[in-house]
Design a protein around this motif. Structure first.
Motif, PDB file in Angstrom:
ATOM      1  N   UNK A  70       0.882  -1.168   0.000  1.00 29.67           N
ATOM      2  CA  UNK A  70       0.000   0.000   0.000  1.00 29.67           C
ATOM      3  C   UNK A  70       0.917   1.214   0.000  1.00 29.67           C
ATOM      4  N   UNK A  71       0.678   2.173  -0.895  1.00 29.61           N
ATOM      5  CA  UNK A  71       1.483   3.397  -0.869  1.00 29.61           C
ATOM      6  C   UNK A  71       0.604   4.532  -0.351  1.00 29.61           C
ATOM      7  N   UNK A  72       1.024   5.162   0.715  1.00 24.94           N
ATOM      8  CA  UNK A  72       0.284   6.289   1.296  1.00 24.94           C
ATOM      9  C   UNK A  72       1.103   7.555   1.056  1.00 24.94           C
ATOM     10  N   UNK A  73       0.598   8.499   0.251  1.00 27.00           N
ATOM     11  CA  UNK A  73       1.353   9.740   0.041  1.00 27.00           C
ATOM     12  C   UNK A  73       1.388  10.558   1.328  1.00 27.00           C
ATOM     13  N   UNK A  74       2.534  11.174   1.580  1.00 28.90           N
ATOM     14  CA  UNK A  74       2.696  11.979   2.796  1.00 28.90           C
ATOM     15  C   UNK A  74       3.292  13.325   2.419  1.00 28.90           C
ATOM     16  N   UNK A  75       3.370  14.210   3.396  1.00 29.70           N
ATOM     17  CA  UNK A  75       4.020  15.514   3.183  1.00 29.70           C
ATOM     18  C   UNK A  75       5.014  15.737   4.308  1.00 29.70           C
ATOM     19  N   UNK A  76       6.222  16.159   3.948  1.00 35.13           N
ATOM     20  CA  UNK A  76       7.191  16.536   4.979  1.00 35.13           C
ATOM     21  C   UNK A  76       6.747  17.853   5.623  1.00 35.13           C
ATOM     22  N   UNK A  77       7.179  18.089   6.831  1.00 38.04           N
ATOM     23  CA  UNK A  77       6.919  19.390   7.473  1.00 38.04           C
ATOM     24  C   UNK A  77       6.395  19.214   8.876  1.00 38.04           C
ATOM     25  N   UNK A  78       6.838  20.091   9.776  1.00 38.53           N
ATOM     26  CA  UNK A  78       6.410  20.023  11.178  1.00 38.53           C
ATOM     27  C   UNK A  78       4.889  20.100  11.305  1.00 38.53           C
ATOM     28  N   UNK A  79       4.242  20.814  10.391  1.00 36.80           N
ATOM     29  CA  UNK A  79       2.793  20.995  10.473  1.00 36.80           C
ATOM     30  C   UNK A  79       2.063  19.649  10.337  1.00 36.80           C
ATOM     31  N   UNK A  80       2.707  18.706   9.660  1.00 36.16           N
ATOM     32  CA  UNK A  80       2.058  17.406   9.426  1.00 36.16           C
ATOM     33  C   UNK A  80       2.393  16.374  10.498  1.00 36.16           C
ATOM     34  N   UNK A  81       3.194  16.772  11.470  1.00 36.39           N
ATOM     35  CA  UNK A  81       3.567  15.823  12.532  1.00 36.39           C
ATOM     36  C   UNK A  81       2.538  15.909  13.652  1.00 36.39           C
ATOM     37  N   UNK A 153      -0.033  21.251  20.023  1.00 38.12           N
ATOM     38  CA  UNK A 153      -0.057  22.724  19.968  1.00 38.12           C
ATOM     39  C   UNK A 153       0.855  23.325  21.030  1.00 38.12           C
ATOM     40  N   UNK A 154       1.071  22.594  22.116  1.00 31.74           N
ATOM     41  CA  UNK A 154       1.892  23.105  23.224  1.00 31.74           C
ATOM     42  C   UNK A 154       3.393  22.989  22.948  1.00 31.74           C
ATOM     43  N   UNK A 155       3.805  22.235  21.963  1.00 32.21           N
ATOM     44  CA  UNK A 155       5.246  22.146  21.718  1.00 32.21           C
ATOM     45  C   UNK A 155       5.617  21.011  20.779  1.00 32.21           C
ATOM     46  N   UNK A 156       6.912  21.058  20.394  1.00 32.44           N
ATOM     47  CA  UNK A 156       7.452  20.123  19.401  1.00 32.44           C
ATOM     48  C   UNK A 156       7.815  18.777  20.056  1.00 32.44           C
ATOM     49  N   UNK A 157       7.530  17.681  19.376  1.00 33.05           N
ATOM     50  CA  UNK A 157       7.957  16.330  19.790  1.00 33.05           C
ATOM     51  C   UNK A 157       7.488  15.954  21.200  1.00 33.05           C
ATOM     52  N   UNK A 158       6.309  16.440  21.605  1.00 32.51           N
ATOM     53  CA  UNK A 158       5.877  16.179  22.983  1.00 32.51           C
ATOM     54  C   UNK A 158       5.273  14.785  23.155  1.00 32.51           C
ATOM     55  N   UNK A 159       4.893  14.140  22.034  1.00 33.05           N
ATOM     56  CA  UNK A 159       4.339  12.785  22.136  1.00 33.05           C
ATOM     57  C   UNK A 159       5.164  11.870  21.251  1.00 33.05           C
ATOM     58  N   UNK A 160       5.707  10.814  21.825  1.00 31.22           N
ATOM     59  CA  UNK A 160       6.525   9.920  21.006  1.00 31.22           C
ATOM     60  C   UNK A 160       6.837   8.625  21.715  1.00 31.22           C
ATOM     61  N   UNK A 161       7.660   7.831  21.086  1.00 31.57           N
ATOM     62  CA  UNK A 161       8.059   6.541  21.654  1.00 31.57           C
ATOM     63  C   UNK A 161       9.433   6.206  21.096  1.00 31.57           C
ATOM     64  N   UNK A 162      10.142   5.336  21.809  1.00 33.15           N
ATOM     65  CA  UNK A 162      11.371   4.783  21.240  1.00 33.15           C
ATOM     66  C   UNK A 162      10.961   3.555  20.439  1.00 33.15           C
ATOM     67  N   UNK A 163      11.216   3.570  19.160  1.00 30.61           N
ATOM     68  CA  UNK A 163      10.868   2.426  18.321  1.00 30.61           C
ATOM     69  C   UNK A 163      11.958   2.279  17.265  1.00 30.61           C
ATOM     70  N   UNK A 164      12.850   1.327  17.514  1.00 26.65           N
ATOM     71  CA  UNK A 164      13.999   1.193  16.620  1.00 26.65           C
ATOM     72  C   UNK A 164      13.564   0.623  15.269  1.00 26.65           C
ATOM     73  N   UNK A 165      14.111   1.163  14.175  1.00 26.16           N
ATOM     74  CA  UNK A 165      13.796   0.586  12.863  1.00 26.16           C
ATOM     75  C   UNK A 165      14.462  -0.776  12.694  1.00 26.16           C
ATOM     76  N   UNK A 166      14.004  -1.503  11.683  1.00 26.09           N
ATOM     77  CA  UNK A 166      14.642  -2.789  11.345  1.00 26.09           C
ATOM     78  C   UNK A 166      15.838  -2.562  10.434  1.00 26.09           C
TER      79      UNK A 166
END
Ligand code: GLY
Length: 355
Positions: A70-81, A153-166
């Motif tokens: 499945x190919x899902x088109x995405x857009x780079x940019x902080x606004x899309x995170x 809205x309160x800040x950058x990278x406030x929600x995340x997880x450690x998830x190592x790539x393969x």
């Protein structure tokens, strides 16, 4: 975006492989021209029967994974995170019937690898992810080490997880598509490596500089996957860098802001007597040698920058910086505010490029 003229061009340099060694979860980072075409082998190696490819690049730059996809088109940019985008991605994976033994592939800049990595971490409580970083910034930093995140809205990278790539495929052909300012932006993360153990990378071919930066990051991540100590080193130049990004409303890009922050870290270390004048000057020389900004934005407000630096995630109390010193770079807590203010006041200034 330029035409991918190199797609059929034989590589002129041998790809490099750097391994991120983590107990039971190590993975390779392949660096060089054309390495994106090894995606089918990487997919086969992890045994995925199907993949969801989330790509911020045109179809001709998204390699065939060699299995139904499945190919899902995405857009780079902080606004899309955003969490909404992560939710949307997970819904698309579910509609496609992606299972735990399948995989997700990200193809894009650091904002794309961050958000897609988080979606992979959350979907079915975690499915394998393979990153194909397409910006220099993402190749030398964001795609390696397993940090994933979205903004609030309160800040950058406030929600995340450690998830190592393969696996990570840093195809240097992608870099030909970058606008000049984005290329220089990526050099900001390479420049700071000079002061945290990579040595002098100036003058090496770009793919060697990327490989050296990734090797440094791999060693730091192997020692401290979850940022309990040594991984703070990677934030050299970032305390002021993050503050500058916010103070300029992101007119100063991440790598540019880190470059100014690196020069400042040198000056602050000098002001604290941790390093001598020659090493302070070396900070400016390295940063300027990469064509990066080394001066504070003309309209920067010192009190506002200090207030922003107090919010830094590394800080437990007071002002915290990673600073060079007799034992190399280390985290320094509770730097007196007056010393920081004086060092900021003494920084040369220039207008921010807004292109
Ligand atoms: N970008 C810093 C880290 O990955 O820890």
């Amino acid at each position: 975006m330029t035409t991918p003229a190199t797609t059929t061009t034989p590589p002129t340099v041998a790809p490099r492989r750097i391994d991120v060694s983590l107990p039971g979860r190590g993975y390779p980072v392949h660096i060089g021209p054309g390495v994106r075409h090894s995606l089918p082998e990487v997919v086969a190696a992890i045994g995925a029967r199907r993949v969801a490819v989330v790509s911020a690049r045109p179809p001709e730059w998204t390699p065939d994974p060699g299995v139904p996809s499945l190919v899902v088109p995405a857009r780079d940019g902080e606004r899309n995170k955003t969490l909404a985008w992560v939710g949307e991605l997970c819904s698309r994976f579910a509609e496609f019937g992606l299972g735990r033994s399948d995989a997700v592939v990200s193809c894009g800049g650091g904002t794309t690898t961050d958000a897609v990595g988080l979606a992979a971490a959350l979907y079915h409580r975690g499915v394998p992810v393979i990153h194909l970083p397409t910006s220099l910034l993402a190749q030398v930093d964001a795609s390696v080490g397993g940090k994933t995140a979205v903004n609030l809205p309160q800040g950058k990278n406030l929600v995340g997880a450690y998830w190592q790539p393969s696996a990570v495929l840093c195809d240097t052909d992608y870099l030909q598509t970058l606008p000049p300012r984005e290329h220089v932006n990526g050099l900001g993360e390479i420049a700071r490596c000079h002061f945290i153990g990579a040595g002098d990378l100036r003058g090496l071919p770009l793919h060697e500089q990327i490989a050296a930066s990734v090797a440094l990051k791999a060693s730091v991540v192997a020692a401290d996957e979850r940022d309990a100590g040594p991984r703070h080193l990677l934030n050299y130049g970032h305390t002021l860098g993050h503050a500058l990004e916010r103070a300029t409303d992101f007119a100063l890009r991440h790598g540019e802001a880190v470059a100014v922050g690196t020069v400042f870290a040198g000056r602050l270390a000098g002001a604290l007597g941790r390093i001598g004048p020659a090493r302070v000057t070396e900070h400016t020389a390295v940063v300027e040698g990469y064509g990066l900004p080394a001066r504070l934005p003309a309209d920067a407000d010192v009190a506002a920058l200090i207030a922003l630096m107090r919010l830094d995630k590394k800080a437990t109390d007071g002002l915290t910086f990673v600073l060079d010193g007799p034992r190399g770079a280390e985290l320094v807590q509770d730097v007196p505010e007056q010393v920081v203010a004086d060092a900021l006041d003494a920084m040369p200034r220039e207008p921010v490029a807004r292109a």
